[in-house]
Design a protein around this motif. Structure first.
Motif, PDB file in Angstrom:
ATOM      1  N   PHE A  69       0.763  -1.180   0.067  1.00 33.20           N
ATOM      2  CA  PHE A  69      -0.003  -0.074  -0.076  1.00 33.20           C
ATOM      3  C   PHE A  69       0.885   1.407  -0.052  1.00 33.20           C
ATOM      4  CE2 PHE A  69      -2.690  -3.267   2.243  1.00 33.20           C
ATOM      5  CZ  PHE A  69      -3.831  -3.508   1.366  1.00 33.20           C
ATOM      6  N   GLU A  70       2.130   1.123  -0.091  1.00 34.34           N
ATOM      7  CA  GLU A  70       3.024   2.303   0.016  1.00 34.34           C
ATOM      8  C   GLU A  70       2.639   3.419  -0.921  1.00 34.34           C
ATOM      9  OE1 GLU A  70       7.919   3.428  -0.397  1.00 34.34           O
ATOM     10  OE2 GLU A  70       6.974   1.631  -1.273  1.00 34.34           O
ATOM     11  N   SER A 118      -0.524  12.626   7.682  1.00 37.55           N
ATOM     12  CA  SER A 118      -0.754  11.445   7.993  1.00 37.55           C
ATOM     13  C   SER A 118      -2.340  11.186   7.790  1.00 37.55           C
ATOM     14  CB  SER A 118       0.054  10.762   9.399  1.00 37.55           C
ATOM     15  OG  SER A 118      -0.801  11.618  10.398  1.00 37.55           O
ATOM     16  N   ARG A 119      -2.700   9.730   7.941  1.00 43.04           N
ATOM     17  CA  ARG A 119      -4.084   9.445   7.984  1.00 43.04           C
ATOM     18  C   ARG A 119      -4.120   8.300   8.802  1.00 43.04           C
ATOM     19  NH1 ARG A 119      -6.512  10.052   2.839  1.00 43.04           N
ATOM     20  NH2 ARG A 119      -8.464   9.017   3.670  1.00 43.04           N
ATOM     21  N   ILE A 126       3.727   2.749   7.178  1.00 41.77           N
ATOM     22  CA  ILE A 126       2.264   2.133   7.877  1.00 41.77           C
ATOM     23  C   ILE A 126       2.413   1.486   9.053  1.00 41.77           C
ATOM     24  CG2 ILE A 126       0.157   0.722   7.105  1.00 41.77           C
ATOM     25  CD1 ILE A 126       1.083   1.277   4.195  1.00 41.77           C
ATOM     26  N   ILE A 185      -2.717   4.863  -0.958  1.00 44.18           N
ATOM     27  CA  ILE A 185      -3.404   5.285   0.136  1.00 44.18           C
ATOM     28  C   ILE A 185      -5.036   5.030  -0.121  1.00 44.18           C
ATOM     29  CG2 ILE A 185      -3.507   7.700  -0.197  1.00 44.18           C
ATOM     30  CD1 ILE A 185      -3.114   8.310   2.866  1.00 44.18           C
ATOM     31  N   LEU A 223      -5.564   1.467   0.316  1.00 49.43           N
ATOM     32  CA  LEU A 223      -5.588   0.975   1.589  1.00 49.43           C
ATOM     33  C   LEU A 223      -6.773   1.415   2.558  1.00 49.43           C
ATOM     34  CD1 LEU A 223      -3.930   0.224   4.230  1.00 49.43           C
ATOM     35  CD2 LEU A 223      -3.126   2.641   4.437  1.00 49.43           C
ATOM     36  N   GLU A 224      -7.435   2.685   2.390  1.00 44.13           N
ATOM     37  CA  GLU A 224      -8.631   3.103   2.995  1.00 44.13           C
ATOM     38  C   GLU A 224      -9.724   2.373   2.500  1.00 44.13           C
ATOM     39  OE1 GLU A 224     -10.193   7.336   4.411  1.00 44.13           O
ATOM     40  OE2 GLU A 224     -10.222   7.207   2.347  1.00 44.13           O
ATOM     41  N   TYR A 278      -1.144   5.759   8.401  1.00 43.94           N
ATOM     42  CA  TYR A 278      -0.322   6.065   7.197  1.00 43.94           C
ATOM     43  C   TYR A 278       0.358   7.131   7.188  1.00 43.94           C
ATOM     44  CZ  TYR A 278       0.796   6.618   2.200  1.00 43.94           C
ATOM     45  OH  TYR A 278       1.439   6.477   0.964  1.00 43.94           O
ATOM     46  N   GLU A 330       2.777   9.943   5.658  1.00 45.87           N
ATOM     47  CA  GLU A 330       3.561  10.217   4.143  1.00 45.87           C
ATOM     48  C   GLU A 330       5.106  10.479   4.151  1.00 45.87           C
ATOM     49  OE1 GLU A 330       1.656  13.732   3.077  1.00 45.87           O
ATOM     50  OE2 GLU A 330      -0.252  12.828   3.205  1.00 45.87           O
ATOM     51  N   VAL A 340       7.659   6.548   3.327  1.00 45.92           N
ATOM     52  CA  VAL A 340       6.221   6.120   3.739  1.00 45.92           C
ATOM     53  C   VAL A 340       6.236   4.850   5.008  1.00 45.92           C
ATOM     54  CG1 VAL A 340       3.891   4.733   3.193  1.00 45.92           C
ATOM     55  CG2 VAL A 340       5.120   6.583   1.642  1.00 45.92           C
TER      56      VAL A 340
END
Length: 210
Positions: free
Chosen positions: A115-116, A141-142, A169, A119, A122-123, A158, A160, A167
């Protein structure tokens, strides 16, 4: 061929046979039917726990570690609730001495590989598995919150890339999690979560794969 993980599951069955499932269901606020079967959701799949073992309601394939984790969970005698304060697993133990750059990061490394650079994927995958977006307290970030098991929430962050760091995670467990499961079990639980994220992204569904 029987794997070492199958042997671990089989070794847990005698303990499960002696478990008072009525009490365990009440402790975790889980439904139990008239046949004495405890119903539990785990990574958006529905399981039945009996004194004889753990089965999936949909009868589709599942990794044996998922079934073992559920036995450990239902056998836990702890009562209480999550505190919603989160840490990476390696910060909850003295098992690892290598710090942030050591072995514990290997738990999340497969997520970075997949998932790098995506995103959005990933979500979407986290949401398919029951997660919800959270407001991140960190810049660039998220984050998302996912109740992997009842009373065991996990935060996925995640971060950035910038000029100094790539990145990242990271999975973070509620600080109360070691009260419900021993560290080794939590490490297996983290592995189940990581596998579910990767396989769900690959197949587009939460089931049909091991």
């Amino acid at each position: 061929m029987t794997s070492s993980y199958d042997i671990i599951y089989e070794a847990l069955l005698p303990k499960l046979a002696k478990c008072n499932l009525q009490e365990s269901a009440a402790r975790f606020n889980l439904p139990i039917d008239s046949n004495g079967q405890v119903h539990i959701g785990f990574l958006k799949r529905d399981y039945l726990i009996t004194n004889a073992g753990v089965t999936l309601i949909d009868k589709k394939p599942v990794n044996i570690n998922n079934r073992s984790i559920l036995i450990h969970y239902i056998l836990s005698q702890v009562t209480g609730d999550p505190v919603y304060l989160f840490k990476p697993l390696f910060r909850m133990t003295t098992v690892f001495s290598s710090g942030d750059n050591g072995k514990p990061n290997m738990m999340d490394a497969p997520l970075i590989k997949v998932f790098e650079n995506d995103i959005i994927k990933l979500e979407e995958t986290i949401i398919k598995l029951g997660g919800k977006p959270e407001i991140s307290k960190e810049s660039n970030s998220r984050c998302w919150l996912l109740e992997v098991l009842p009373k065991i929430p996990v935060k996925i962050i995640y971060r950035e890339a910038d000029e100094d760091f790539p990145v990242e995670i990271q999975t973070q467990f509620d600080e109360s999690a070691p009260e419900f499961l021993e560290f080794e079990c939590l490490a297996f639980l983290c592995g189940c979560l990581v596998r579910a994220l990767i396989k769900t992204a690959e197949y587009g569904t939460v089931d049909g794969w091991e």
